[in-house]
Design a protein around this motif. Structure first.
Motif, PDB file in Angstrom:
ATOM      1  N   UNK A   1       0.828  -1.211   0.000  1.00  0.00           N
ATOM      2  CA  UNK A   1       0.000   0.000   0.000  1.00  0.00           C
ATOM      3  C   UNK A   1       0.858   1.254   0.000  1.00  0.00           C
ATOM      4  N   UNK A   2       1.918   1.262   0.833  1.00  0.00           N
ATOM      5  CA  UNK A   2       2.830   2.411   0.869  1.00  0.00           C
ATOM      6  C   UNK A   2       3.581   2.523  -0.445  1.00  0.00           C
ATOM      7  N   UNK A   3       3.992   1.379  -1.001  1.00  0.00           N
ATOM      8  CA  UNK A   3       4.683   1.383  -2.287  1.00  0.00           C
ATOM      9  C   UNK A   3       3.796   1.950  -3.384  1.00  0.00           C
ATOM     10  N   UNK A   4       2.533   1.552  -3.392  1.00  0.00           N
ATOM     11  CA  UNK A   4       1.607   2.034  -4.415  1.00  0.00           C
ATOM     12  C   UNK A   4       1.415   3.544  -4.327  1.00  0.00           C
ATOM     13  N   UNK A   5       1.395   4.061  -3.106  1.00  0.00           N
ATOM     14  CA  UNK A   5       1.247   5.505  -2.922  1.00  0.00           C
ATOM     15  C   UNK A   5       2.440   6.256  -3.504  1.00  0.00           C
ATOM     16  N   UNK A   6       3.654   5.778  -3.232  1.00  0.00           N
ATOM     17  CA  UNK A   6       4.860   6.440  -3.718  1.00  0.00           C
ATOM     18  C   UNK A   6       4.985   6.363  -5.235  1.00  0.00           C
ATOM     19  N   UNK A   7       4.521   5.238  -5.805  1.00  0.00           N
ATOM     20  CA  UNK A   7       4.663   5.018  -7.246  1.00  0.00           C
ATOM     21  C   UNK A   7       3.437   5.467  -8.026  1.00  0.00           C
ATOM     22  N   UNK A   8       2.427   5.958  -7.329  1.00  0.00           N
ATOM     23  CA  UNK A   8       1.162   6.344  -7.962  1.00  0.00           C
ATOM     24  C   UNK A   8       0.649   5.191  -8.829  1.00  0.00           C
ATOM     25  N   UNK A   9       0.549   4.045  -8.190  1.00  0.00           N
ATOM     26  CA  UNK A   9       0.177   2.819  -8.884  1.00  0.00           C
ATOM     27  C   UNK A   9      -0.880   2.081  -8.080  1.00  0.00           C
ATOM     28  N   UNK A  10      -1.527   1.146  -8.711  1.00  0.00           N
ATOM     29  CA  UNK A  10      -2.463   0.275  -8.022  1.00  0.00           C
ATOM     30  C   UNK A  10      -1.693  -0.821  -7.291  1.00  0.00           C
ATOM     31  N   UNK A  11      -2.230  -1.324  -6.159  1.00  0.00           N
ATOM     32  CA  UNK A  11      -1.521  -2.395  -5.434  1.00  0.00           C
ATOM     33  C   UNK A  11      -1.182  -3.578  -6.313  1.00  0.00           C
ATOM     34  N   UNK A  12      -2.037  -3.902  -7.278  1.00  0.00           N
ATOM     35  CA  UNK A  12      -1.755  -5.017  -8.163  1.00  0.00           C
ATOM     36  C   UNK A  12      -0.501  -4.805  -8.990  1.00  0.00           C
ATOM     37  N   UNK A  13      -0.215  -3.541  -9.323  1.00  0.00           N
ATOM     38  CA  UNK A  13       1.001  -3.242 -10.073  1.00  0.00           C
ATOM     39  C   UNK A  13       2.240  -3.495  -9.217  1.00  0.00           C
ATOM     40  N   UNK A  14       2.124  -3.223  -7.916  1.00  0.00           N
ATOM     41  CA  UNK A  14       3.233  -3.488  -7.006  1.00  0.00           C
ATOM     42  C   UNK A  14       3.449  -4.996  -6.882  1.00  0.00           C
ATOM     43  N   UNK A  15       2.355  -5.755  -6.818  1.00  0.00           N
ATOM     44  CA  UNK A  15       2.477  -7.213  -6.783  1.00  0.00           C
ATOM     45  C   UNK A  15       3.200  -7.722  -8.033  1.00  0.00           C
ATOM     46  N   UNK A  16       2.941  -7.076  -9.173  1.00  0.00           N
ATOM     47  CA  UNK A  16       3.600  -7.477 -10.411  1.00  0.00           C
ATOM     48  C   UNK A  16       5.105  -7.241 -10.322  1.00  0.00           C
ATOM     49  N   UNK A  17       5.526  -6.145  -9.669  1.00  0.00           N
ATOM     50  CA  UNK A  17       6.953  -5.896  -9.485  1.00  0.00           C
ATOM     51  C   UNK A  17       7.604  -7.032  -8.708  1.00  0.00           C
ATOM     52  N   UNK A  18       6.895  -7.500  -7.670  1.00  0.00           N
ATOM     53  CA  UNK A  18       7.432  -8.616  -6.886  1.00  0.00           C
ATOM     54  C   UNK A  18       7.555  -9.862  -7.753  1.00  0.00           C
ATOM     55  N   UNK A  19       6.520 -10.108  -8.558  1.00  0.00           N
ATOM     56  CA  UNK A  19       6.534 -11.298  -9.415  1.00  0.00           C
ATOM     57  C   UNK A  19       7.644 -11.228 -10.450  1.00  0.00           C
ATOM     58  N   UNK A  20       8.010 -10.007 -10.871  1.00  0.00           N
ATOM     59  CA  UNK A  20       9.033  -9.838 -11.900  1.00  0.00           C
ATOM     60  C   UNK A  20      10.441  -9.752 -11.323  1.00  0.00           C
ATOM     61  N   UNK A  21      10.563  -9.899 -10.023  1.00  0.00           N
ATOM     62  CA  UNK A  21      11.900 -10.016  -9.453  1.00  0.00           C
ATOM     63  C   UNK A  21      12.392  -8.883  -8.578  1.00  0.00           C
ATOM     64  N   UNK A  22      11.568  -7.862  -8.290  1.00  0.00           N
ATOM     65  CA  UNK A  22      12.036  -6.826  -7.368  1.00  0.00           C
ATOM     66  C   UNK A  22      12.224  -7.474  -5.992  1.00  0.00           C
ATOM     67  N   UNK A  23      13.411  -7.382  -5.396  1.00  0.00           N
ATOM     68  CA  UNK A  23      13.666  -8.061  -4.120  1.00  0.00           C
ATOM     69  C   UNK A  23      12.639  -7.701  -3.049  1.00  0.00           C
ATOM     70  N   UNK A  24      12.219  -8.709  -2.289  1.00  0.00           N
ATOM     71  CA  UNK A  24      11.228  -8.521  -1.244  1.00  0.00           C
ATOM     72  C   UNK A  24      11.233  -9.739  -0.333  1.00  0.00           C
ATOM     73  N   UNK A  25      10.544  -9.596   0.772  1.00  0.00           N
ATOM     74  CA  UNK A  25      10.246 -10.732   1.635  1.00  0.00           C
ATOM     75  C   UNK A  25       8.738 -10.784   1.786  1.00  0.00           C
ATOM     76  N   UNK A  26       8.211 -11.945   2.133  1.00  0.00           N
ATOM     77  CA  UNK A  26       6.766 -12.096   2.274  1.00  0.00           C
ATOM     78  C   UNK A  26       6.418 -12.283   3.746  1.00  0.00           C
ATOM     79  N   UNK A  27       5.620 -11.339   4.251  1.00  0.00           N
ATOM     80  CA  UNK A  27       5.124 -11.423   5.616  1.00  0.00           C
ATOM     81  C   UNK A  27       3.753 -12.087   5.572  1.00  0.00           C
ATOM     82  N   UNK A  28       3.483 -13.056   6.456  1.00  0.00           N
ATOM     83  CA  UNK A  28       2.208 -13.776   6.392  1.00  0.00           C
ATOM     84  C   UNK A  28       0.986 -12.889   6.578  1.00  0.00           C
ATOM     85  N   UNK A  29       1.155 -11.740   7.232  1.00  0.00           N
ATOM     86  CA  UNK A  29       0.020 -10.854   7.454  1.00  0.00           C
ATOM     87  C   UNK A  29       0.026  -9.648   6.525  1.00  0.00           C
TER      88      UNK A  29
END
Length: 342
Positions: free
Chosen positions: A33-61
């Motif tokens: 949500x914070x990433x989407x705000x900074x990038x002026x993007x929808x949350x789904x677009x941020x999820x796509x960044x993760x899927x395409x390899x932008x480094x991240x970790x996954x928190x269960x919550x």
């Protein structure tokens, strides 16, 4: 307001244009949500960044968590012109297109330094942290360097030492200076650093504070920001027997941005060297900033009336949380405006 300005292909396309934060110093605590705000993007677009390899970790919550500096670089290199880092850089550099005399004339500023303690300065995030019992960090900030040339306190203060707990408000008069540099040793060191950026051998991008502290590693990795470039330039100059230091403070506008440059003494006169300003003014419209060869040349020796230096020895961080360098987003809480004199 719906913010879906950034096209998914633009965000994903940015991934190949910068270097991600090394895993050993990555700080993966920024949610989608914070990433989407900074990038002026929808949350789904941020999820796509993760899927395409932008480094991240996954928190269960909270889901995928990113390094904020990586997100700023996605925004800077996506080319939409609408992300927070693109808009911020373009706005802060508008003064470079103004008449030359306006860069140096005495100018008074009202400055407020109250760093944000949650990503993006989100008050809801602060409330959530307190509700969860996490508490908020103690803030320590560096104070203005009133001994620096062209800096005069006209309201607020007093300032003692280098650090102050919490924040502060002050009014300062900044006077620039139109200066040039003659020493060939300074020219050689300057050309080496600026050429590294201009040739794209070293990518100008957001660099996390731990890597700024190891500026030689950053340069070898092929990344630099104003802190890295200024520290490296100061090293090169001192190796030639010159008196030089990396300085750090705020670039003032409607908000304040952390900025660093190099100070060198020639013939007893302190002269400012700003390789990153020079680079940005040279590449111009590539980053949405007006190209200005005249301003780029002025960055080699001149002092500008929008730069407020703070008390540092070698461009150390300006803001600390619980004694540790604060994240990039803490700068949201720094503001400035021309002082009202009537």
């Amino acid at each position: 307001m719906t913010v879906e300005s950034a096209a998914p292909d633009a965000l994903v396309g940015a991934l190949g244009r910068f270097r991600t934060v090394p895993r050993d110093i990555g700080r993966y605590d920024t949610d989608a949500a914070t990433a989407a705000q900074a990038l002026r993007a929808a949350p789904g677009q941020v999820d796509l960044l993760a899927a395409e390899g932008l480094p991240h970790v996954v928190d269960p919550e909270r889901g995928p968590l990113f390094d904020y500096d990586d997100l700023m670089n996605v925004g800077m290199f996506c080319g939409t012109g609408q992300t927070v880092p693109e808009l911020g850089l373009r706005f802060l550099m508008r003064f470079a297109a103004a008449p030359r005399s306006s860069w140096y004339a005495p100018r008074e500023w009202e400055v407020g330094v109250y760093p944000a303690r949650t990503a993006g300065g989100d008050p809801v995030g602060a409330e959530a942290a307190l509700a969860a019992g996490a508490g908020l960090p103690e803030v320590t900030v560096r104070v203005p360097d009133l001994s620096a040339p062209g800096v005069e306190l006209v309201g607020g203060g007093p300032f003692e030492g280098a650090l102050r707990t919490g924040g502060y408000e002050a009014a300062v008069r900044l006077t620039g200076a139109d200066q040039n540099v003659r020493d060939p040793r300074i020219h050689a060191a300057w050309n080496e650093v600026v050429e590294g950026l201009a040739s794209r051998r070293v990518v100008y991008q957001t660099v996390p504070e731990p890597l700024r502290a190891d500026h030689h590693r950053a340069w070898e990795l092929g990344v630099a920001d104003c802190v890295v470039a200024s520290r490296l330039l100061a090293d090169r100059l001192r190796a030639q027997g010159l008196e030089a230091t990396a300085r750090r403070g705020y670039l003032l506008g409607l908000f304040g941005s952390d900025h660093a440059w190099c100070d060198v003494v020639e013939d007893g006169v302190h002269k400012s060297l700003d390789p990153v300003f020079a680079f940005v003014a040279t590449v111009g419209d590539e980053r949405g900033v007006a190209r200005s060869p005249e301003f780029a040349a002025a960055c080699f020796g001149s002092r500008f009336n929008r730069l407020l230096p703070c008390v540092t020895d070698s461009a150390e961080p300006l803001v600390y949380f619980d004694g540790e360098p604060a994240p990039y987003w803490a700068m949201v809480g720094v503001g400035a405006r021309p002082r009202r004199t009537s």
